[in-house]
Design a protein around this motif. Structure first.
Motif, PDB file in Angstrom:
ATOM      1  N   ARG A 218     -16.045  -7.398  21.286  1.00  0.00           N
ATOM      2  CA  ARG A 218     -16.899  -8.894  21.259  1.00  0.00           C
ATOM      3  C   ARG A 218     -16.495  -9.712  20.276  1.00  0.00           C
ATOM      4  NH1 ARG A 218     -21.464  -5.310  22.419  1.00  0.00           N
ATOM      5  NH2 ARG A 218     -22.179  -5.163  20.335  1.00  0.00           N
ATOM      6  N   SER A 219     -15.847  -9.221  19.230  1.00  0.00           N
ATOM      7  CA  SER A 219     -15.411 -10.088  18.119  1.00  0.00           C
ATOM      8  C   SER A 219     -14.028 -10.845  18.598  1.00  0.00           C
ATOM      9  CB  SER A 219     -15.179  -9.228  16.885  1.00  0.00           C
ATOM     10  OG  SER A 219     -14.553  -9.850  15.860  1.00  0.00           O
ATOM     11  N   ASP A 220     -14.260 -12.103  17.997  1.00  0.00           N
ATOM     12  CA  ASP A 220     -12.889 -12.954  18.101  1.00  0.00           C
ATOM     13  C   ASP A 220     -12.496 -13.330  16.807  1.00  0.00           C
ATOM     14  OD1 ASP A 220     -15.016 -14.559  17.158  1.00  0.00           O
ATOM     15  OD2 ASP A 220     -14.803 -16.206  18.535  1.00  0.00           O
ATOM     16  N   HIS A 221     -12.560 -12.372  15.844  1.00  0.00           N
ATOM     17  CA  HIS A 221     -12.449 -12.536  14.360  1.00  0.00           C
ATOM     18  C   HIS A 221     -11.139 -11.775  14.182  1.00  0.00           C
ATOM     19  CE1 HIS A 221     -12.826 -13.828  10.191  1.00  0.00           C
ATOM     20  NE2 HIS A 221     -12.988 -12.584   9.973  1.00  0.00           N
ATOM     21  N   HIS A 222      -9.795 -12.449  13.691  1.00  0.00           N
ATOM     22  CA  HIS A 222      -8.770 -11.741  13.473  1.00  0.00           C
ATOM     23  C   HIS A 222      -8.411 -10.670  14.513  1.00  0.00           C
ATOM     24  CE1 HIS A 222      -8.673 -14.238   9.865  1.00  0.00           C
ATOM     25  NE2 HIS A 222      -9.908 -13.836   9.382  1.00  0.00           N
ATOM     26  N   ARG A 223      -8.364 -10.888  15.596  1.00  0.00           N
ATOM     27  CA  ARG A 223      -8.136  -9.599  16.451  1.00  0.00           C
ATOM     28  C   ARG A 223      -6.870  -9.016  16.211  1.00  0.00           C
ATOM     29  NH1 ARG A 223     -11.620 -10.333  20.936  1.00  0.00           N
ATOM     30  NH2 ARG A 223     -10.352  -8.794  22.053  1.00  0.00           N
ATOM     31  N   ALA A 224      -5.723  -9.356  15.843  1.00  0.00           N
ATOM     32  CA  ALA A 224      -4.825  -8.366  15.247  1.00  0.00           C
ATOM     33  C   ALA A 224      -5.065  -7.506  14.235  1.00  0.00           C
ATOM     34  CB  ALA A 224      -3.658  -9.342  15.076  1.00  0.00           C
ATOM     35  N   ALA A 225      -5.782  -8.203  12.933  1.00  0.00           N
ATOM     36  CA  ALA A 225      -6.070  -7.324  12.145  1.00  0.00           C
ATOM     37  C   ALA A 225      -7.182  -6.539  12.436  1.00  0.00           C
ATOM     38  CB  ALA A 225      -6.640  -8.340  10.849  1.00  0.00           C
ATOM     39  N   THR A 226      -7.993  -6.684  13.299  1.00  0.00           N
ATOM     40  CA  THR A 226      -9.144  -5.505  13.552  1.00  0.00           C
ATOM     41  C   THR A 226      -8.356  -4.402  14.325  1.00  0.00           C
ATOM     42  OG1 THR A 226     -10.715  -7.557  14.165  1.00  0.00           O
ATOM     43  CG2 THR A 226     -11.158  -5.506  15.311  1.00  0.00           C
ATOM     44  N   LEU A 227      -7.527  -4.782  15.258  1.00  0.00           N
ATOM     45  CA  LEU A 227      -6.507  -3.814  15.913  1.00  0.00           C
ATOM     46  C   LEU A 227      -5.959  -3.014  15.046  1.00  0.00           C
ATOM     47  CD1 LEU A 227      -6.170  -2.636  18.885  1.00  0.00           C
ATOM     48  CD2 LEU A 227      -4.393  -3.911  19.076  1.00  0.00           C
ATOM     49  N   THR A 228      -5.382  -3.384  13.791  1.00  0.00           N
ATOM     50  CA  THR A 228      -4.643  -2.877  13.176  1.00  0.00           C
ATOM     51  C   THR A 228      -5.411  -1.711  12.242  1.00  0.00           C
ATOM     52  OG1 THR A 228      -2.857  -4.453  12.957  1.00  0.00           O
ATOM     53  CG2 THR A 228      -3.064  -3.088  10.990  1.00  0.00           C
ATOM     54  N   ALA A 229      -6.527  -2.248  12.182  1.00  0.00           N
ATOM     55  CA  ALA A 229      -7.612  -1.310  11.138  1.00  0.00           C
ATOM     56  C   ALA A 229      -8.063  -0.396  12.026  1.00  0.00           C
ATOM     57  CB  ALA A 229      -8.839  -2.170  10.873  1.00  0.00           C
ATOM     58  N   LEU A 230      -8.349  -0.402  13.240  1.00  0.00           N
ATOM     59  CA  LEU A 230      -8.633   0.686  14.232  1.00  0.00           C
ATOM     60  C   LEU A 230      -7.503   1.807  14.057  1.00  0.00           C
ATOM     61  CD1 LEU A 230     -10.393   1.946  16.450  1.00  0.00           C
ATOM     62  CD2 LEU A 230      -8.732   0.760  18.084  1.00  0.00           C
ATOM     63  N   PHE A 231      -6.266   1.495  14.316  1.00  0.00           N
ATOM     64  CA  PHE A 231      -4.979   2.195  14.379  1.00  0.00           C
ATOM     65  C   PHE A 231      -4.852   2.628  12.791  1.00  0.00           C
ATOM     66  CE2 PHE A 231      -4.007   0.380  18.541  1.00  0.00           C
ATOM     67  CZ  PHE A 231      -3.626   1.306  19.319  1.00  0.00           C
ATOM     68  N   ALA A 232      -5.061   2.070  12.013  1.00  0.00           N
ATOM     69  CA  ALA A 232      -5.240   2.577  10.505  1.00  0.00           C
ATOM     70  C   ALA A 232      -5.823   3.989  10.419  1.00  0.00           C
ATOM     71  CB  ALA A 232      -5.306   1.759   9.488  1.00  0.00           C
ATOM     72  N   GLY A 233      -7.342   3.607  10.855  1.00  0.00           N
ATOM     73  CA  GLY A 233      -8.146   4.895  11.029  1.00  0.00           C
ATOM     74  C   GLY A 233      -7.791   6.007  11.620  1.00  0.00           C
ATOM     75  N   LEU A 234      -7.086   5.721  12.822  1.00  0.00           N
ATOM     76  CA  LEU A 234      -6.670   6.773  13.685  1.00  0.00           C
ATOM     77  C   LEU A 234      -5.473   7.699  12.821  1.00  0.00           C
ATOM     78  CD1 LEU A 234      -6.242   5.099  17.052  1.00  0.00           C
ATOM     79  CD2 LEU A 234      -7.713   7.379  16.579  1.00  0.00           C
ATOM     80  N   GLY A 235      -4.643   6.734  12.076  1.00  0.00           N
ATOM     81  CA  GLY A 235      -3.554   7.518  11.506  1.00  0.00           C
ATOM     82  C   GLY A 235      -3.939   8.067  10.513  1.00  0.00           C
ATOM     83  N   LEU A 236      -5.058   7.686   9.677  1.00  0.00           N
ATOM     84  CA  LEU A 236      -5.559   8.264   8.546  1.00  0.00           C
ATOM     85  C   LEU A 236      -6.046   9.732   9.224  1.00  0.00           C
ATOM     86  CD1 LEU A 236      -5.544   8.111   5.464  1.00  0.00           C
ATOM     87  CD2 LEU A 236      -7.863   7.119   5.747  1.00  0.00           C
ATOM     88  N   SER A 237      -6.674   9.814  10.044  1.00  0.00           N
ATOM     89  CA  SER A 237      -7.110  11.041  10.582  1.00  0.00           C
ATOM     90  C   SER A 237      -6.254  11.976  10.916  1.00  0.00           C
ATOM     91  CB  SER A 237      -8.280  10.892  11.934  1.00  0.00           C
ATOM     92  OG  SER A 237      -9.264  10.265  11.381  1.00  0.00           O
ATOM     93  N   TRP A 238      -5.153  11.436  11.645  1.00  0.00           N
ATOM     94  CA  TRP A 238      -4.014  12.287  11.998  1.00  0.00           C
ATOM     95  C   TRP A 238      -3.324  12.859  10.806  1.00  0.00           C
ATOM     96  CZ3 TRP A 238       1.508  11.102  11.323  1.00  0.00           C
ATOM     97  CH2 TRP A 238       2.386  12.172  12.132  1.00  0.00           C
ATOM     98  N   LEU A 239      -3.118  12.029   9.575  1.00  0.00           N
ATOM     99  CA  LEU A 239      -2.388  12.406   8.527  1.00  0.00           C
ATOM    100  C   LEU A 239      -3.499  13.727   7.847  1.00  0.00           C
ATOM    101  CD1 LEU A 239      -0.324  12.404   6.260  1.00  0.00           C
ATOM    102  CD2 LEU A 239      -1.651  10.411   5.307  1.00  0.00           C
ATOM    103  N   SER A 240      -4.838  13.587   7.956  1.00  0.00           N
ATOM    104  CA  SER A 240      -5.602  14.525   7.458  1.00  0.00           C
ATOM    105  C   SER A 240      -5.553  15.796   8.217  1.00  0.00           C
ATOM    106  CB  SER A 240      -7.237  14.135   7.546  1.00  0.00           C
ATOM    107  OG  SER A 240      -7.964  15.196   7.339  1.00  0.00           O
ATOM    108  N   ARG A 241      -5.441  15.728   9.497  1.00  0.00           N
ATOM    109  CA  ARG A 241      -4.948  16.979  10.197  1.00  0.00           C
ATOM    110  C   ARG A 241      -3.685  17.826   9.890  1.00  0.00           C
ATOM    111  NH1 ARG A 241      -7.276  20.610  13.089  1.00  0.00           N
ATOM    112  NH2 ARG A 241      -6.065  21.769  14.576  1.00  0.00           N
ATOM    113  N   LEU A 242      -2.578  16.838   9.613  1.00  0.00           N
ATOM    114  CA  LEU A 242      -1.401  17.413   8.905  1.00  0.00           C
ATOM    115  C   LEU A 242      -1.682  18.100   7.790  1.00  0.00           C
ATOM    116  CD1 LEU A 242       1.334  14.546   9.857  1.00  0.00           C
ATOM    117  CD2 LEU A 242       0.787  16.776  11.060  1.00  0.00           C
ATOM    118  N   LEU A 243      -2.480  17.800   6.826  1.00  0.00           N
ATOM    119  CA  LEU A 243      -2.645  18.299   5.416  1.00  0.00           C
ATOM    120  C   LEU A 243      -3.403  19.437   5.910  1.00  0.00           C
ATOM    121  CD1 LEU A 243      -3.888  15.352   3.468  1.00  0.00           C
ATOM    122  CD2 LEU A 243      -1.649  16.700   2.921  1.00  0.00           C
ATOM    123  N   ALA A 244      -4.099  19.769   6.696  1.00  0.00           N
ATOM    124  CA  ALA A 244      -4.747  20.969   6.884  1.00  0.00           C
ATOM    125  C   ALA A 244      -3.744  22.119   7.725  1.00  0.00           C
ATOM    126  CB  ALA A 244      -6.082  20.826   8.110  1.00  0.00           C
ATOM    127  N   GLY A 245      -2.588  21.667   7.955  1.00  0.00           N
ATOM    128  CA  GLY A 245      -1.614  22.541   8.671  1.00  0.00           C
ATOM    129  C   GLY A 245      -1.732  22.654  10.000  1.00  0.00           C
TER     130      GLY A 245
END
Length: 246
Positions: A218-245
């Protein structure tokens, strides 16, 4: 219970306090909150798909869907039938419209996951080869998860004093879960534990899909930055998984 185990719990507690209070260091506008909330959505989706579902699948097999849908529906029912109230301006219209307390349902769902992380710490501590890796992974994802929850509470317009109080209790959930597991649940079956993890994953999916992703769309505020933030959260979770082996 050894000093090293207590040190583990203190490290987790510190990570959650840092993550939970860091969004409060600045004043966010309502529109500005969309960036940390988008990041939060990625963290929750990543935790469910990269960590919790894969961890519970081997023990549950074809029955994995049962606790998953139960956790999803638990959040749905809480939001739409329990934790709702009419908007004051809509009272004259017979209360047809309702305000959904998504902050409270997010708090309930993520706090339950916090308890399960305590169980994971306690269950793996007795294995030196696993204990340090699991602790690192848990500490690593505690900061963004706590950050995500505080962002949602701010979006739901909770007062700062209330956020500090409830996030302090939230930070205690993992140590409490670890201590309870150490004392009483060390013989719990793998199927029961996997079912609890899958239930928590279902609640994460419900929070992300019904509360966070609609806010992003619903937000029209910095849509590219918003999508980047979403994928950054996904990437951080994936990295956390790698740390767990994983």
């Amino acid at each position: 219970m050894t000093l090293q185990f207590i040190a583990y719990l203190l490290a987790v507690l510190g990570a959650e306090i840092i993550g939970g209070l860091s969004p409060l260091v600045r004043d966010w506008s309502y529109r500005g909150l969309i960036l940390p909330v988008s990041f939060s959505g990625g963290v929750l989706l990543g935790a469910a798909f990269f960590e919790m579902i894969p961890d519970s699948a081997p023990a549950l097999g074809p029955h994995l869907g049962v606790p998953l849908v139960a956790g999803f529906l638990m959040i749905f029912v809480l939001e739409n039938f329990v934790l709702v109230h009419p908007h004051p301006e809509d009272a004259a219209e017979h209360g047809q419209a309702h305000h959904i307390h998504f902050g409270l349902t997010a708090y309930v769902g993520i706090s339950f996951h916090n308890l399960l992380d305590g169980l994971a710490i306690s269950a793996t501590y007795r294995s030196p080869a696993l204990g340090s890796a699991v602790l690192m992974a848990i500490v690593f994802h505690k900061v963004p998860t706590a950050f995500a929850l505080t962002s949602l509470l701010m979006l739901d317009r909770w007062r700062r004093a209330s956020i500090v109080f409830w996030m302090s209790l939230f930070a205690l959930a993992t140590p409490v879960g670890a201590i309870v597991t150490w004392l009483f649940l060390h013989d719990a079956s793998s199927v029961m534990l996997a079912g609890a993890v899958a239930l928590s994953a279902g609640s994460f999916l419900a929070i992300a899909t019904s509360d966070i992703l609609p806010q992003i769309s619903r937000s029209d505020h910095h849509r590219a930055a918003t999508l980047t933030a979403l994928f950054a959260g996904l990437g951080l979770s994936w990295l956390s998984r790698l740390l767990a082996g994983g």
